[in-house]
Enzyme design. Structure first.
Site, PDB file in Angstrom:
ATOM      1  N   VAL A  11       0.831  -1.209   0.000  1.00 17.81           N
ATOM      2  CA  VAL A  11       0.000   0.000   0.000  1.00 17.81           C
ATOM      3  C   VAL A  11       0.868   1.263   0.000  1.00 17.81           C
ATOM      4  O   VAL A  11       0.637   2.198  -0.787  1.00 17.81           O
ATOM      5  CB  VAL A  11      -0.977   0.010   1.204  1.00 17.81           C
ATOM      6  CG1 VAL A  11      -1.845   1.265   1.178  1.00 17.81           C
ATOM      7  CG2 VAL A  11      -1.865  -1.236   1.186  1.00 17.81           C
ATOM      8  N   LYS A 193     -12.802  -5.372   9.776  1.00 14.82           N
ATOM      9  CA  LYS A 193     -13.537  -4.434   8.920  1.00 14.82           C
ATOM     10  C   LYS A 193     -14.984  -4.272   9.395  1.00 14.82           C
ATOM     11  O   LYS A 193     -15.542  -3.177   9.327  1.00 14.82           O
ATOM     12  CB  LYS A 193     -13.481  -4.912   7.463  1.00 14.82           C
ATOM     13  CG  LYS A 193     -12.072  -4.822   6.872  1.00 14.82           C
ATOM     14  CD  LYS A 193     -11.970  -5.571   5.557  1.00 14.82           C
ATOM     15  CE  LYS A 193     -10.583  -5.419   4.936  1.00 14.82           C
ATOM     16  NZ  LYS A 193     -10.366  -6.331   3.792  1.00 14.82           N
TER      17      LYS A 193
HETATM   18  N1  HSE Z   1      -6.074  -8.905   2.608  1.00 11.21           N
HETATM   19  C1  HSE Z   1      -7.110  -7.970   2.344  1.00 11.21           C
HETATM   20  C2  HSE Z   1      -8.053  -8.549   1.332  1.00 11.21           C
HETATM   21  C3  HSE Z   1      -6.492  -6.691   1.851  1.00 11.21           C
HETATM   22  O1  HSE Z   1      -7.707  -9.547   0.693  1.00 11.21           O
HETATM   23  O2  HSE Z   1      -9.145  -8.029   1.164  1.00 11.21           O
HETATM   24  C4  HSE Z   1      -7.444  -5.535   1.832  1.00 11.21           C
HETATM   25  O3  HSE Z   1      -7.921  -5.204   3.095  1.00 11.21           O
END
Ligand code: HSE
Length: 312
Positions: A11, A193
């Site tokens: 990122v 999340k």
């Molecule tokens: N590892 C996470 C995914 C990255 O595959 O969605 C993005 O948050």
């Protein structure tokens, strides 16, 4: 606006690339002044350093973009930056979900911003749009595919009859997977999340470890076949509902009907939706992982900080 970039991995390097390329007037206003890397071998240009103090103690650096991942030292660096009166933009869902209330309080006390668009849904403008909906009404619930790696694996297992391990390697090579891909496979990435979305959508501080979480480690191609025979497909779904004094949330593989558009979210894409009284369903589909899409969301937040936009 001078930026201190913490982390130059998947990122972080995308953030530097977007800002350095300066394709719009807004981006031209941003400058990556210094970048923190972990090892001396990664120091390939003058603005790269292994000393975080060169960034945190620099009064000219007004904002920090934290793209290191992991709990520590990211948490300590972000906390220190906020205490020093610097705004922070972070893509680090694990750290943000663990320390959300502490960091928000420090940001508020120091009159600086802590923004996290990239932490949920990668490049999709999810967090910002939840705030827009909340200008009018509460959000009742949300659900969707929040993890690119597992969607990529499940889609390929179904469409191409590929094996789990092979597809995981593909997701790692493409930069979707976490450093520890167990976080993806076992659903923890989605759990972080969902916890962050509960905070943004419901103002609810949910301890990630309170969210029942099941991953896709035990899904086999015959399970996908079984689902197909019943006009369904298996997707890893994050879901939460606000009941006022109670929030219900979970992460688990779900049999999604073929008539439901979530069943057709392909590859590494995310498909996430909120539900509220007058708007009804608001759905978002896009790149939920990967270097440049996630970096795009970080840079959007940096522009907001630069323009002084507290909320939408
Ligand atoms: N590892 C996470 C995914 C990255 O595959 O969605 C993005 O948050």
């Amino acid at each position: 606006m001078k930026i201190g970039l913490l982390g130059h991995g998947v990122v972080g390097s995308g953030v530097a690339e977007i800002i350095d390329s300066g394709r719009s007037a807004e981006v031209k206003d941003l400058r990556v002044e210094k970048m923190l890397v972990r090892t001396r071998q990664e120091v390939t240009e003058a603005r790269i350093t292994t000393e975080v103090s060169e960034i945190l103690d620099d009064p000219e650096i007004e904002v920090i973009a934290e793209c290191m991942g992991g709990l520590e030292p990211a948490h300590t660096y972000v906390k220190t930056a906020l205490e020093y009166g610097k705004s922070v933009v972070s893509s680090n869902k694990k750290m943000l979900a663990a320390y959300y209330s502490e960091l928000m309080e420090i940001a508020e006390k120091n009159h600086v911003m802590l923004r996290m668009e990239a932490a949920v849904g990668g490049g999709i403008p999810w967090m910002e749009n939840l705030m827009r909906i909340r200008r009018i009404e509460p959000i009742d619930s949300f659900r969707g595919i929040f993890n690119g790696t597992t969607n990529y694996i499940l889609s390929a297992m179904k469409e191409e009859q590929k094996e789990f391990d092979e597809m995981l390697k593909g997701a790692q090579a493409a930069g979707y997977a976490e450093r520890n891909p167990g976080d993806d496979i076992d659903g923890f990435d989605v759990r972080y999340k969902v916890a962050l979305t509960c905070a943004q959508a419901f103002d609810a501080l949910v301890d990630p470890s309170d969210i029942p979480t099941f991953g896709i480690r035990n899904i086999h191609s015959e399970d996908l076949l079984h689902a197909e025979e019943r006009n369904r497909t298996i997707k890893l779904i994050g879901w939460a509902e606000d009941h006022g004094d109670l929030v219900m949330a979970m992460v688990m593989p779900v049999f999604v009907k073929d008539s439901d558009y979530l069943s057709r979210i392909p590859c590494n894409l995310n498909g996430i939706e909120s539900f509220s009284r007058t708007l009804g369903k608001a759905g978002f589909v896009g790149q939920g992982a990967g270097s440049l899409p996630t970096a795009h969301a970080v840079v959007q937040d940096l522009i907001d900080v630069s323009e002084g936009r507290k909320e939408v």
